[in-house]
Design a protein around this motif. Structure first.
Motif, PDB file in Angstrom:
ATOM      1  N   GLU A  19       0.827  -1.208   0.000  1.00 35.94           N
ATOM      2  CA  GLU A  19       0.000   0.000   0.000  1.00 35.94           C
ATOM      3  C   GLU A  19       0.864   1.261   0.000  1.00 35.94           C
ATOM      4  N   LEU A  20       1.984   1.214   0.705  1.00 33.32           N
ATOM      5  CA  LEU A  20       2.894   2.359   0.700  1.00 33.32           C
ATOM      6  C   LEU A  20       3.434   2.612  -0.695  1.00 33.32           C
ATOM      7  N   GLU A  21       3.755   1.546  -1.412  1.00 27.96           N
ATOM      8  CA  GLU A  21       4.227   1.688  -2.787  1.00 27.96           C
ATOM      9  C   GLU A  21       3.128   2.243  -3.684  1.00 27.96           C
ATOM     10  N   GLU A  22       1.899   1.796  -3.445  1.00 27.16           N
ATOM     11  CA  GLU A  22       0.775   2.276  -4.248  1.00 27.16           C
ATOM     12  C   GLU A  22       0.570   3.774  -4.043  1.00 27.16           C
ATOM     13  N   TYR A  23       0.699   4.223  -2.799  1.00 30.65           N
ATOM     14  CA  TYR A  23       0.565   5.652  -2.501  1.00 30.65           C
ATOM     15  C   TYR A  23       1.827   6.438  -2.868  1.00 30.65           C
ATOM     16  N   GLU A  24       2.912   5.713  -3.177  1.00 32.44           N
ATOM     17  CA  GLU A  24       4.211   6.334  -3.451  1.00 32.44           C
ATOM     18  C   GLU A  24       4.651   7.198  -2.266  1.00 32.44           C
ATOM     19  N   ILE A  25       4.640   6.557  -1.102  1.00 29.37           N
ATOM     20  CA  ILE A  25       4.946   7.258   0.139  1.00 29.37           C
ATOM     21  C   ILE A  25       5.711   6.319   1.064  1.00 29.37           C
ATOM     22  N   ASP A  26       6.480   6.882   1.986  1.00 28.73           N
ATOM     23  CA  ASP A  26       7.156   6.059   2.989  1.00 28.73           C
ATOM     24  C   ASP A  26       7.178   6.803   4.317  1.00 28.73           C
ATOM     25  N   LYS A  28       9.301   8.511   5.842  1.00 27.91           N
ATOM     26  CA  LYS A  28       9.900   9.840   5.869  1.00 27.91           C
ATOM     27  C   LYS A  28       8.858  10.922   5.586  1.00 27.91           C
ATOM     28  N   ASP A  29       7.905  10.613   4.715  1.00 25.14           N
ATOM     29  CA  ASP A  29       6.851  11.583   4.414  1.00 25.14           C
ATOM     30  C   ASP A  29       6.014  11.885   5.651  1.00 25.14           C
ATOM     31  N   PHE A  30       5.735  10.823   6.452  1.00 26.23           N
ATOM     32  CA  PHE A  30       4.935  11.032   7.659  1.00 26.23           C
ATOM     33  C   PHE A  30       5.739  11.783   8.721  1.00 26.23           C
ATOM     34  N   VAL A  31       7.018  11.459   8.840  1.00 26.05           N
ATOM     35  CA  VAL A  31       7.862  12.133   9.822  1.00 26.05           C
ATOM     36  C   VAL A  31       7.982  13.621   9.507  1.00 26.05           C
ATOM     37  N   MET A  32       8.119  13.939   8.221  1.00 25.14           N
ATOM     38  CA  MET A  32       8.326  15.321   7.804  1.00 25.14           C
ATOM     39  C   MET A  32       7.015  16.027   7.475  1.00 25.14           C
ATOM     40  N   ARG A  33       5.887  15.304   7.645  1.00 28.12           N
ATOM     41  CA  ARG A  33       4.549  15.881   7.442  1.00 28.12           C
ATOM     42  C   ARG A  33       4.413  16.500   6.043  1.00 28.12           C
ATOM     43  N   SER A  34       4.792  15.729   5.014  1.00 33.07           N
ATOM     44  CA  SER A  34       4.697  16.216   3.639  1.00 33.07           C
ATOM     45  C   SER A  34       3.234  16.334   3.210  1.00 33.07           C
ATOM     46  N   ASP A  35       3.011  17.072   2.112  1.00 35.45           N
ATOM     47  CA  ASP A  35       1.645  17.221   1.596  1.00 35.45           C
ATOM     48  C   ASP A  35       1.051  15.864   1.232  1.00 35.45           C
ATOM     49  N   LYS A  36       1.877  14.992   0.686  1.00 36.69           N
ATOM     50  CA  LYS A  36       1.404  13.660   0.326  1.00 36.69           C
ATOM     51  C   LYS A  36       0.954  12.888   1.564  1.00 36.69           C
ATOM     52  N   ALA A  37       1.720  13.021   2.652  1.00 36.67           N
ATOM     53  CA  ALA A  37       1.347  12.347   3.898  1.00 36.67           C
ATOM     54  C   ALA A  37       0.041  12.910   4.452  1.00 36.67           C
ATOM     55  N   ARG A  38      -0.144  14.212   4.350  1.00 40.29           N
ATOM     56  CA  ARG A  38      -1.378  14.830   4.844  1.00 40.29           C
ATOM     57  C   ARG A  38      -2.600  14.293   4.091  1.00 40.29           C
ATOM     58  N   GLU A  39      -2.440  14.076   2.781  1.00 42.77           N
ATOM     59  CA  GLU A  39      -3.547  13.544   1.991  1.00 42.77           C
ATOM     60  C   GLU A  39      -3.890  12.121   2.431  1.00 42.77           C
ATOM     61  N   VAL A  40      -2.865  11.312   2.662  1.00 43.11           N
ATOM     62  CA  VAL A  40      -3.095   9.935   3.090  1.00 43.11           C
ATOM     63  C   VAL A  40      -3.737   9.911   4.471  1.00 43.11           C
ATOM     64  N   MET A  67       7.435   1.692  12.445  1.00 45.23           N
ATOM     65  CA  MET A  67       7.744   0.759  11.366  1.00 45.23           C
ATOM     66  C   MET A  67       7.638  -0.675  11.867  1.00 45.23           C
ATOM     67  N   VAL A  68       7.042  -1.535  11.057  1.00 45.00           N
ATOM     68  CA  VAL A  68       6.976  -2.964  11.345  1.00 45.00           C
ATOM     69  C   VAL A  68       7.904  -3.651  10.359  1.00 45.00           C
ATOM     70  N   ALA A  69       8.928  -4.285  10.861  1.00 44.98           N
ATOM     71  CA  ALA A  69       9.978  -4.842  10.015  1.00 44.98           C
ATOM     72  C   ALA A  69       9.419  -5.694   8.878  1.00 44.98           C
ATOM     73  N   ASP A  70       9.800  -5.330   7.626  1.00 46.20           N
ATOM     74  CA  ASP A  70       9.453  -6.085   6.418  1.00 46.20           C
ATOM     75  C   ASP A  70       7.957  -6.183   6.183  1.00 46.20           C
ATOM     76  N   GLN A  71       7.153  -5.363   6.844  1.00 46.93           N
ATOM     77  CA  GLN A  71       5.702  -5.445   6.663  1.00 46.93           C
ATOM     78  C   GLN A  71       5.070  -4.118   6.282  1.00 46.93           C
ATOM     79  N   GLY A  72       5.428  -3.030   6.944  1.00 48.25           N
ATOM     80  CA  GLY A  72       4.815  -1.750   6.623  1.00 48.25           C
ATOM     81  C   GLY A  72       4.899  -0.777   7.781  1.00 48.25           C
TER      82      GLY A  72
END
Length: 218
Positions: A19-26, A28-40, A67-72
């Protein structure tokens, strides 16, 4: 996307790596509160309201990223409550770190039993890594800690983010735990299990190998 209602004010959402790949987000986006993270985040809140009856707060909420190792990723939304005391925050943080350790133990082979006292001590996590979006946030956190806190700390840099590895050291467990709670005001919990910590040591650049908190406070 798996959403779970914890209580009246708290909701958890698990986002798989797919799902993270589908949203093209990881993370770091949530930590830095990017616009993409805000939308998600907004999409998660709307889905939580529909699926589990979550009512978002009128003013603000706390967002914790794990983070959950190797899961998401696991995102935890909770109302900002000025009356929430430190003991409740301490309990929640310890629960989260223990959940990570429990998953690690379940995936590993069973080891010989320990003495009762040793087993009890092993059930309490004594190290954790927190990820900061900037060095100034790390310094702000270091300045907020008591000067006589006897924890061990190491600072890493990896892909533009800063990772502070905290270990209990000679500090009382309660004081170490409170230091972890305070870290969540400046950062997000990155890891509390050995596998993720070893990965950081392998790929990250060590900036301050020891007594990082003490040196940054100066």
């Amino acid at each position: 996307m798996k959403i779970e209602r914890i209580d009246e004010k708290t909701v958890k959402c698990f986002l798989s790596n797919e799902e993270l790949e589908e949203y093209e987000i990881d993370y770091k986006d949530f930590v830095m509160r990017s616009d993409k993270a805000r939308e998600v985040v907004q999409e998660i809140i709307e889905q939580a309201a529909e699926e589990v009856g979550y009512t978002p707060p009128k003013f603000a909420f706390d967002l914790q990223i794990m983070m959950v190792a190797d899961q998401g990723l696991v995102l935890t939304f909770s109302d900002k409550d000025p009356d929430l005391n430190d003991s409740n925050q301490l309990i929640e943080c310890l629960k989260e770190m223990k959940r990570i350790l429990q998953r690690t133990r379940e995936a590993a082979e069973q080891i010989p039993s320990q003495k009762e006292g040793e087993a009890k001590a092993a059930s309490r996590p004594e190290e954790a890594v927190f990820v900061f979006s900037s060095l100034s946030n790390v310094m702000g956190y270091a300045a907020a800690l008591p000067g006589n806190l006897r924890i061990e700390s190491t600072l890493y840099e990896w892909e533009g983010l800063y990772y502070l590895h905290l270990q209990k050291g000679h500090a009382a467990y309660e004081r170490y735990s409170r230091a972890c709670i305070q870290a969540l005001e400046f950062s997000a919990l990155y890891a509390a299990e050995e596998t993720r910590i070893l990965q950081l040591k392998e790929h990250g650049s060590c900036l301050i190998p020891e007594k990082a908190v003490k040196k940054l406070r100066r």
